[in-house]
Write a protein that holds these residues in place. Sequence first.
Motif, PDB file in Angstrom:
ATOM      1  N   PRO A  61      12.044   1.285   7.330  1.00 20.46           N
ATOM      2  CA  PRO A  61      10.945   0.716   8.138  1.00 20.46           C
ATOM      3  C   PRO A  61       9.576   1.227   7.718  1.00 20.46           C
ATOM      4  O   PRO A  61       8.586   0.500   7.813  1.00 20.46           O
ATOM      5  N   VAL A  62       9.511   2.467   7.252  1.00 17.70           N
ATOM      6  CA  VAL A  62       8.245   3.027   6.779  1.00 17.70           C
ATOM      7  C   VAL A  62       7.737   2.247   5.573  1.00 17.70           C
ATOM      8  O   VAL A  62       6.530   2.015   5.417  1.00 17.70           O
ATOM      9  N   VAL A  63       8.645   1.808   4.709  1.00 16.70           N
ATOM     10  CA  VAL A  63       8.261   1.051   3.519  1.00 16.70           C
ATOM     11  C   VAL A  63       7.922  -0.398   3.888  1.00 16.70           C
ATOM     12  O   VAL A  63       6.982  -0.987   3.357  1.00 16.70           O
ATOM     13  N   ILE A  64       8.666  -0.974   4.825  1.00 20.99           N
ATOM     14  CA  ILE A  64       8.478  -2.377   5.191  1.00 20.99           C
ATOM     15  C   ILE A  64       7.174  -2.594   5.955  1.00 20.99           C
ATOM     16  O   ILE A  64       6.448  -3.567   5.712  1.00 20.99           O
ATOM     17  N   SER A  99       2.133  -1.439  -7.650  1.00 18.74           N
ATOM     18  CA  SER A  99       2.831  -2.674  -7.998  1.00 18.74           C
ATOM     19  C   SER A  99       4.185  -2.703  -7.287  1.00 18.74           C
ATOM     20  O   SER A  99       4.722  -1.655  -6.922  1.00 18.74           O
ATOM     21  N   PRO A 100       4.747  -3.905  -7.077  1.00 18.86           N
ATOM     22  CA  PRO A 100       6.027  -3.997  -6.362  1.00 18.86           C
ATOM     23  C   PRO A 100       7.156  -3.184  -6.988  1.00 18.86           C
ATOM     24  O   PRO A 100       8.039  -2.711  -6.283  1.00 18.86           O
ATOM     25  N   SER A 101       7.129  -2.993  -8.297  1.00 22.97           N
ATOM     26  CA  SER A 101       8.238  -2.319  -8.975  1.00 22.97           C
ATOM     27  C   SER A 101       8.318  -0.831  -8.650  1.00 22.97           C
ATOM     28  O   SER A 101       9.384  -0.230  -8.724  1.00 22.97           O
ATOM     29  N   ALA A 110      -0.590   2.347   4.127  1.00 25.85           N
ATOM     30  CA  ALA A 110      -1.326   1.138   3.772  1.00 25.85           C
ATOM     31  C   ALA A 110      -1.983   1.290   2.401  1.00 25.85           C
ATOM     32  O   ALA A 110      -1.936   0.372   1.569  1.00 25.85           O
ATOM     33  N   TYR A 111      -2.580   2.456   2.156  1.00 30.59           N
ATOM     34  CA  TYR A 111      -3.262   2.685   0.875  1.00 30.59           C
ATOM     35  C   TYR A 111      -2.282   2.629  -0.295  1.00 30.59           C
ATOM     36  O   TYR A 111      -2.531   1.954  -1.299  1.00 30.59           O
ATOM     37  N   ILE A 112      -1.158   3.332  -0.166  1.00 30.80           N
ATOM     38  CA  ILE A 112      -0.183   3.351  -1.260  1.00 30.80           C
ATOM     39  C   ILE A 112       0.374   1.950  -1.514  1.00 30.80           C
ATOM     40  O   ILE A 112       0.523   1.525  -2.662  1.00 30.80           O
ATOM     41  N   SER A 113       0.671   1.211  -0.451  1.00 36.22           N
ATOM     42  CA  SER A 113       1.238  -0.128  -0.625  1.00 36.22           C
ATOM     43  C   SER A 113       0.255  -1.075  -1.291  1.00 36.22           C
ATOM     44  O   SER A 113       0.657  -1.994  -2.013  1.00 36.22           O
TER      45      SER A 113
END
Length: 425
Positions: A321-324, A76-78, A69-72
């Motif tokens: 799934p970890v990224v999504i 930035s999206p890129s 959650a923190y990293i996301s």
Amino acid sequence: MAALVKPVSGLLAGLVMDHFGRLNTLRLGIIPWSIGWIIIAEASNFPMLMAGYIISLLPHSWFVISLLAYISEISSPSVRSVLLNFKSVFWGLGSMAPFLLGALLHWRTVAWINCLLPVIPGVATLFLKESVLWLVTKGRVNDAKKSLAYFNRYRKLSKDEDLEGVIERKLLSVQTLHEEYRSSNRSLLHKMKFFFQPSGYIRIFMLAGLECFNEVTGSSVVFANIIVFFTEFGTTINPYGIGIYIGVTKLATSFFNAWLLKTFKFRSILMANYVTVSGCLLAWGLYLEYNTKGTTIYQWIPLCTMILYTFSLSAGVYSVPVVIAPLIFPTHVRGTGQAITTLIQSLLEFSAIQSYYAMKKIVKHSHILYFMALFSLLACAYIYKYVVETHEKSFSEIENYFSKKDNCNKRNSLPGEELESFHEK
């Protein structure tokens, strides 16, 4: 035991993370982790070992959920997918470390190392600022400004830009994004109402479907029974050495993932890897079906297939799934949403492992592998139909997608007076 403890860990992680913040959750998790490993290091019997193991498992989801959650939220999206992939890098290192340390050191020494390791990143978090999105949902605007200044201090500015103006614009964007979610400081009961709306339960079902296919296609079953698998294959390969091959494959794949997640759409990665997983499971089934017991011919087939299977899981089935997961939930329920997802994942993992043991008594092992191969292909159809693409998408774009879906469902389901009430809103 891990599959039973993780649901509790996940639910606690969501509550703690949403209330105390992402970084504080990481720091608090160090306490039970260290206590558990101290008990293991000093254990004199099996009950002490089990007690230490259970206690050390409790903060597992605290680390994973709050980290993602923190990293996301700060990236930035890129570059978000690349940064989130670092979890896979350390996952690969962690898969190798027990085998390497165990070959060199006494297991009690390894336990003391595990006890002390989290102190290093725990101290490092003291030099970081909390997530801007979480601070805004808590009404801490001044702290959010300081956090924005911290994360943008090396930003290259054009001639007509100034840092203060950039910070104000970003802060306004975050506040606008979450203006509709003013319930961020309400009770857990109010937050849970979000997940009873189409916009909420669609996200849960989407991730639950991914986790279901992940388990049905054998990820937990295969790695939990890797020694049994290679014993039944009838090979002369040392099954314990397979752990080294798997660890090396995971580690190498995690570095490859940085390029993969940056370059390709997430859904494409998932579907390609599920097709590969299906081929690997089919090859195992055929090998078991037609390989005569006691022969060692073609024994490179299960070994190479295991490496390819591990690569496919690490390159997509595990990593995507970890990224999504941390991207599709609004900030005020991100911790709760990930906690619910972790609960479902743990229950599915436990069910898959127990079902495997039961099915082995009824049908041939090769038939179980054929069944898993079929569901790997069905996973591709599910991903194409139901999984939202989040590759290089901003939080606003993702929220707009679910808002449109929510509005569409309401228009299709609310007749008469309810529809008029919807238009008034």
